[in-house]
Motif scaffolding. Structure first.
Motif, PDB file in Angstrom:
ATOM      1  N   ILE A 190      34.575 -18.843 -20.695  1.00 24.16           N
ATOM      2  CA  ILE A 190      34.720 -20.232 -20.265  1.00 24.16           C
ATOM      3  C   ILE A 190      35.727 -20.901 -21.201  1.00 24.16           C
ATOM      4  N   PRO A 191      37.007 -20.577 -21.094  1.00 23.73           N
ATOM      5  CA  PRO A 191      37.997 -21.027 -22.058  1.00 23.73           C
ATOM      6  C   PRO A 191      38.287 -22.515 -22.017  1.00 23.73           C
ATOM      7  N   ASP A 192      38.029 -23.210 -20.896  1.00 23.66           N
ATOM      8  CA  ASP A 192      38.286 -24.642 -20.847  1.00 23.66           C
ATOM      9  C   ASP A 192      37.364 -25.258 -19.815  1.00 23.66           C
ATOM     10  N   SER A 193      37.604 -26.511 -19.484  1.00 25.41           N
ATOM     11  CA  SER A 193      36.717 -27.223 -18.576  1.00 25.41           C
ATOM     12  C   SER A 193      37.082 -27.022 -17.116  1.00 25.41           C
ATOM     13  N   ALA A 194      37.935 -26.050 -16.811  1.00 26.37           N
ATOM     14  CA  ALA A 194      38.388 -25.872 -15.440  1.00 26.37           C
ATOM     15  C   ALA A 194      37.306 -25.281 -14.546  1.00 26.37           C
ATOM     16  N   VAL A 195      36.301 -24.613 -15.166  1.00 26.04           N
ATOM     17  CA  VAL A 195      35.266 -23.971 -14.362  1.00 26.04           C
ATOM     18  C   VAL A 195      34.430 -25.020 -13.650  1.00 26.04           C
ATOM     19  N   LYS A 196      33.984 -26.048 -14.360  1.00 27.90           N
ATOM     20  CA  LYS A 196      33.208 -27.133 -13.792  1.00 27.90           C
ATOM     21  C   LYS A 196      33.728 -28.451 -14.350  1.00 27.90           C
ATOM     22  N   PRO A 197      33.393 -29.567 -13.699  1.00 33.70           N
ATOM     23  CA  PRO A 197      33.882 -30.854 -14.191  1.00 33.70           C
ATOM     24  C   PRO A 197      33.422 -31.112 -15.626  1.00 33.70           C
ATOM     25  N   THR A 198      34.282 -31.748 -16.415  1.00 31.33           N
ATOM     26  CA  THR A 198      33.941 -32.071 -17.789  1.00 31.33           C
ATOM     27  C   THR A 198      32.887 -33.183 -17.802  1.00 31.33           C
ATOM     28  N   GLU A 199      31.742 -32.875 -18.365  1.00 27.85           N
ATOM     29  CA  GLU A 199      30.670 -33.858 -18.473  1.00 27.85           C
ATOM     30  C   GLU A 199      30.438 -34.277 -19.917  1.00 27.85           C
ATOM     31  N   MET A 200      31.047 -33.533 -20.868  1.00 26.85           N
ATOM     32  CA  MET A 200      30.895 -33.825 -22.289  1.00 26.85           C
ATOM     33  C   MET A 200      32.227 -33.619 -22.992  1.00 26.85           C
ATOM     34  N   GLU A 201      32.460 -34.431 -23.999  1.00 28.85           N
ATOM     35  CA  GLU A 201      33.671 -34.295 -24.812  1.00 28.85           C
ATOM     36  C   GLU A 201      33.247 -34.332 -26.273  1.00 28.85           C
ATOM     37  N   ARG A 256      28.429 -38.169 -20.043  1.00 27.95           N
ATOM     38  CA  ARG A 256      28.059 -39.017 -18.912  1.00 27.95           C
ATOM     39  C   ARG A 256      26.534 -39.035 -18.788  1.00 27.95           C
ATOM     40  N   PHE A 257      26.003 -40.095 -18.236  1.00 26.50           N
ATOM     41  CA  PHE A 257      24.560 -40.184 -18.093  1.00 26.50           C
ATOM     42  C   PHE A 257      24.025 -39.189 -17.066  1.00 26.50           C
ATOM     43  N   LYS A 258      24.855 -38.798 -16.087  1.00 26.82           N
ATOM     44  CA  LYS A 258      24.420 -37.801 -15.110  1.00 26.82           C
ATOM     45  C   LYS A 258      24.116 -36.487 -15.799  1.00 26.82           C
ATOM     46  N   TYR A 259      24.998 -36.064 -16.726  1.00 28.65           N
ATOM     47  CA  TYR A 259      24.733 -34.814 -17.423  1.00 28.65           C
ATOM     48  C   TYR A 259      23.586 -34.981 -18.409  1.00 28.65           C
ATOM     49  N   PHE A 260      23.431 -36.177 -18.965  1.00 30.71           N
ATOM     50  CA  PHE A 260      22.302 -36.443 -19.850  1.00 30.71           C
ATOM     51  C   PHE A 260      20.992 -36.153 -19.127  1.00 30.71           C
ATOM     52  N   GLN A 261      20.892 -36.555 -17.861  1.00 30.12           N
ATOM     53  CA  GLN A 261      19.690 -36.272 -17.091  1.00 30.12           C
ATOM     54  C   GLN A 261      19.503 -34.765 -16.915  1.00 30.12           C
ATOM     55  N   ALA A 262      20.598 -34.057 -16.662  1.00 32.99           N
ATOM     56  CA  ALA A 262      20.507 -32.604 -16.515  1.00 32.99           C
ATOM     57  C   ALA A 262      20.025 -31.954 -17.807  1.00 32.99           C
ATOM     58  N   LEU A 263      20.492 -32.471 -18.943  1.00 31.82           N
ATOM     59  CA  LEU A 263      20.060 -31.949 -20.238  1.00 31.82           C
ATOM     60  C   LEU A 263      18.560 -32.127 -20.422  1.00 31.82           C
ATOM     61  N   ILE A 264      18.053 -33.326 -20.108  1.00 29.63           N
ATOM     62  CA  ILE A 264      16.619 -33.589 -20.252  1.00 29.63           C
ATOM     63  C   ILE A 264      15.819 -32.639 -19.361  1.00 29.63           C
ATOM     64  N   GLY A 265      16.309 -32.418 -18.143  1.00 29.86           N
ATOM     65  CA  GLY A 265      15.617 -31.518 -17.238  1.00 29.86           C
ATOM     66  C   GLY A 265      15.598 -30.083 -17.739  1.00 29.86           C
ATOM     67  N   SER A 266      16.684 -29.659 -18.373  1.00 30.59           N
ATOM     68  CA  SER A 266      16.786 -28.270 -18.822  1.00 30.59           C
ATOM     69  C   SER A 266      15.826 -27.938 -19.961  1.00 30.59           C
ATOM     70  N   ILE A 267      15.374 -28.955 -20.695  1.00 27.28           N
ATOM     71  CA  ILE A 267      14.451 -28.699 -21.806  1.00 27.28           C
ATOM     72  C   ILE A 267      13.011 -29.088 -21.448  1.00 27.28           C
ATOM     73  N   GLY A 268      12.810 -29.502 -20.200  1.00 24.64           N
ATOM     74  CA  GLY A 268      11.455 -29.824 -19.764  1.00 24.64           C
ATOM     75  C   GLY A 268      10.997 -31.229 -20.075  1.00 24.64           C
ATOM     76  N   GLY A 269      11.955 -32.156 -20.215  1.00 25.75           N
ATOM     77  CA  GLY A 269      11.589 -33.540 -20.520  1.00 25.75           C
ATOM     78  C   GLY A 269      11.312 -33.749 -22.004  1.00 25.75           C
ATOM     79  N   VAL A 270      11.068 -34.995 -22.383  1.00 24.08           N
ATOM     80  CA  VAL A 270      10.822 -35.320 -23.785  1.00 24.08           C
ATOM     81  C   VAL A 270       9.629 -36.260 -23.898  1.00 24.08           C
ATOM     82  N   ASP A 271       9.011 -36.265 -25.069  1.00 22.40           N
ATOM     83  CA  ASP A 271       7.906 -37.169 -25.362  1.00 22.40           C
ATOM     84  C   ASP A 271       8.365 -38.215 -26.362  1.00 22.40           C
ATOM     85  N   VAL A 272       8.023 -39.478 -26.096  1.00 18.19           N
ATOM     86  CA  VAL A 272       8.377 -40.553 -27.011  1.00 18.19           C
ATOM     87  C   VAL A 272       7.162 -41.441 -27.241  1.00 18.19           C
TER      88      VAL A 272
END
Length: 300
Positions: A21-32, A137-153
């Motif tokens: 995955i040498p650059d962001s061409a595979v999928k849209p850039t969601e993080m910088e 982006r906040f859209k990817y932030f949601q994906a991140l939370i989902g990938s770890i099973g949510g968080v407790d606060v």
């Protein structure tokens, strides 16, 4: 020995990901993730403290997230020797001087000059220039939370928002899924102290993310899959080796040694817009306290 094996595996995954995955061409850039000019970062000899400015961009679909207004601003320091970490929250509406552009809301510096200028502007307020700026982006932030099973606060006070969360969040320890973690971090209008409480809630979510990742790090493939997911959406000027060292720094943070504060200020109106007039003396005191060891003994 188990930790050593995980680190070796993570290093291999990072190396493979950098090749396939040498650059962001595979999928849209969601993080910088960018290294600031003149910053030494984790590659420097005797570099014990690393500072990252984490930014949530409010970019809409099709917009360049690195040249819009930042919605969440957290300056995070990590002590590579002690495992301590601190976060200094900066309200996005803070009215400050922006180098080369006069005075404006601090998040406008991302729009004017990208991550480099935003990092410089936040650094001038707090007195600590970050080594890196991380924008997502906040859209990817949601994906991140989902990938770890949510968080407790631990939520200190119940609140709601008629548009984003009509049923609201109850007081006490709560579990946040992808959408709830996003709105918990963004709601401000019904909070007692508005922008200041929102910044504190963002820090609670950051704590939750770190705690969940640390708790699940022993699971087979958890870290490796996480790295691959991130690499597919990440655009960065860092080498794989520096990315690996940065990942090590995050993994070594001890949840019991995390301290957080928010830059306070008064509320004013400039040009018809509501702004935060930050207490610059307090901001500099926070910077002075955290600069050498990434700890904050108090927020005053």
């Amino acid at each position: 020995m188990r930790l050593f094996k995980r680190i070796v595996t993570l290093a291999v995954v990072l190396g493979i990901a950098a090749l396939v995955i040498p650059d962001s061409a595979v999928k849209p850039t969601e993080m910088e993730l960018v290294k600031l000019q003149r910053a030494s970062g984790v590659d420097a000899d005797n570099k014990d403290i690393v500072w990252i400015l984490a930014v949530g961009s409010d970019a809409r679909p099709g917009e360049d997230m690195t040249h819009t207004r930042g919605d969440a601003l957290q300056l995070i320091g990590m002590n590579l020797k002690t495992g301590a970490a601190s976060a200094i929250g900066v309200p996005r509406d803070s009215w400050v001087p922006i180098p080369g552009y006069g005075s404006n809301k601090i998040n406008a510096s991302l729009y004017f000059g990208g991550p480099q200028l935003l990092g410089q502007t936040v650094g001038n307020l707090v007195g600590i220039q970050p080594d890196y700026v991380f924008v997502t982006r906040f859209k990817y932030f949601q994906a991140l939370i989902g990938s770890i099973g949510g968080v407790d606060v631990k939520n200190p006070v119940a609140f709601s928002d008629s548009a984003l969360k009509p049923e609201g969040f109850r007081k006490g320890r709560i579990h946040l899924g992808p959408y709830d973690a996003m709105v918990f971090s963004r709601i401000r209008h019904n909070l007692i102290r508005g922008d200041f409480d929102r910044s504190a809630n963002q820090q609670r979510v950051i704590r939750g993310i770190q705690a969940k990742v640390r708790a699940r790090a022993h699971e087979a493939g958890f870290l490796e899959q996480g790295v691959l997911n991130v690499m597919q959406y990440l655009h960065t000027d860092l080498s794989p080796a520096e990315l690996f060292k940065l990942a090590q720094a995050v993994a070594q943070v001890d949840p019991s040694k995390i301290t957080t504060c928010v830059v306070q200020g008064g509320i004013g109106s400039i040009g018809g817009a509501s702004v935060v007039l930050p207490y610059t003396d307090q901001a500099r005191r926070l910077g002075d306290r955290a600069r050498d060891d990434a700890t904050l003994e108090s927020c005053s």
